[in-house]
Design an enzyme around this catalytic site. Structure first.
Site, short mmCIF file in Angstrom:
data_model
loop_
_atom_site.label_atom_id
_atom_site.label_comp_id
_atom_site.label_asym_id
_atom_site.label_seq_id
_atom_site.Cartn_x
_atom_site.Cartn_y
_atom_site.Cartn_z
N PHE A 140 0.87 -1.18 0.00
CA PHE A 140 0.00 0.00 0.00
C PHE A 140 0.90 1.22 0.00
CE2 PHE A 140 -2.30 3.53 1.84
CZ PHE A 140 -3.45 3.54 1.06
N ASP A 225 9.69 2.92 1.55
CA ASP A 225 8.49 3.70 1.88
C ASP A 225 8.26 3.58 3.38
OD1 ASP A 225 5.97 4.68 2.40
OD2 ASP A 225 5.01 3.75 0.67
N LYS A 254 3.08 11.42 6.77
CA LYS A 254 2.27 11.24 7.98
C LYS A 254 2.86 11.92 9.20
CE LYS A 254 -0.26 7.14 6.42
NZ LYS A 254 -1.47 7.88 6.05
#
Length: 401
Positions: A140, A225, A254
């Protein structure tokens, strides 16, 4: 309006691209959120790691308020007085040389993809239009058209084609398959050191180190990531550190914005990010003064190592307690994760992940399900041990009911 009215209005006037739990938050502080009717809930999700430092952390709110009185946006048409400090500090935190700031995690992943391709053509010498990036099944990395082109999640792909070529998908954790996929056209391997959306999947020991060796040996970029796994979540600044690995490029987001503003970045060497020329990539809001001010405070908080140590210690406690629920005949079939991050597979007969999440909500604990029978636990790293234990007590009560 009541909570019911708020939810009805949202359902009537917003696209149904999410299925939130039926709680309407009006206030939050630290690890706790309060709904519009005054009920308090323990946040055990932390915005999928966006709230690593909790809600409204005083240092981050102070940094944002101070910057609001100065300047919030210039666009990159001009320099501003927070930009150089932010880029320097983030590069140093990562042990890298250059930073390319964006806003969201998906934007940063798109930037990493573009960077790897341009590096492949300009530096490695891959023929134009033939660059390939190897990725892992179950990944994801976001929901843009290019990113879903290499997703294996049917929900992410249905009705969104045609898809972008240039990617090869291999099983997560399978070094032999990864090695076989790398060829002369491969410019990068893009991987999550821990797969969050897939259920907090931790790869086999040696996987990241092996990936690092393969990419270095074959002249391929290793892109990590760390949008969800980075900045303290796993008990280290970066999840790659658990295997002593440094990638060629970090993708961050984030928690970098402290739960205050969206901030993301690609961080790499001068050789890699130096391929860009003015006009080839950018973002009006990327690296804006407000974002830089908040992110600088996030970086300062990480420099001491206290947040990472806290996540490691409380994470050991979390996994020890969750482990007691797992096993033959127990309510949990598996527990995975590192630090204050866990994927918990619910045994058949004890409810779906959604049902368990709803029952926990009734007990004033907020988590989120994924892939049917799994719930994710990712509390703010500032949570107290007492609050963490109370949240785990509610989970045990739900699963024993």
């Amino acid at each position: 309006m009541s909570a019911r009215q708020h939810i009805a209005a949202a359902e009537a006037h917003s696209a149904h691209n999410y299925h939130p739990l039926p709680v309407v938050v009006a206030h939050a502080d630290g690890a706790w959120m309060t709904d519009i009717e005054g009920r308090r809930y323990l946040d055990m999700l932390a915005g999928y790691s966006a709230l690593n430092f909790g809600h409204r952390h005083p240092r981050l709110i102070a940094a944002a308020k101070a910057q609001l009185d100065q300047v919030t946006l210039t666009s990159r048409a001009f320099h501003h007085d927070r930009f150089a400090d932010f880029c320097t500090a983030l590069a140093e935190l990562c042990g890298m040389e250059m930073v390319l700031p964006m806003n969201t995690g998906a934007e940063a992943v798109e930037t990493a993809v573009k960077t790897a391709r341009k590096w492949g053509y300009r530096v490695k010498g891959v023929p134009d239009g033939q660059a390939k990036i190897v990725v892992a099944a179950g990944n994801f990395h976001g929901r843009t058209t290019t990113i879903i082109s290499f997703s294996t999640d049917p929900e992410a792909r249905l009705d969104f084609g045609p898809f972008t070529p240039g990617f090869e998908i291999v099983p997560y954790g399978d070094l032999a398959a990864l090695d076989a996929a790398v060829d002369d056209r491969t410019v990068a391997v893009l991987i999550e050191p821990i797969q969050g959306e897939a259920g907090v999947l931790v790869p086999p020991p040696g996987y990241l180190a092996g990936l690092r060796w393969i990419t270095a040996e074959r002249g391929v970029l290793f892109i990590a990531d760390e949008v969800q796994s980075g900045l303290g979540r796993t008990g280290r600044t970066f999840a790659c550190e658990h295997e002593g690995v440094v990638p060629d490029m970090y993708v961050l987001g984030k928690a970098l914005g402290g739960g205050v503003v969206p901030v993301s970045a690609v961080v790499s060497s001068a050789e890699v990010l130096g391929v860009y020329r003015p006009g080839e990539h950018g973002s009006t809001f990327g690296g804006n003064p407000l974002a830089c001010a908040v992110a600088l405070e996030v970086i300062a908080m990480l420099r001491s190592g206290e947040v990472q140590q806290r996540a490691a210690e409380l994470g050991d406690h979390l996994h020890s307690e969750l482990g007691l629920l797992a096993g033959a005949g127990g309510p949990v079939t598996a527990v995975r994760g590192r630090g204050l991050w866990a994927g918990v597979d619910i045994a058949p007969g004890h409810g779906t992940g959604r049902e368990v999440s709803e029952q926990l909500m009734d007990r004033r604990v907020l988590v989120k399900d994924t892939h049917g029978a799994t719930i994710r636990l990712a509390p703010p790293l500032v949570i107290s041990k007492e609050d963490l234990d109370w949240g785990l007590e509610q989970l045990r009560a739900v699963l024993s009911g």
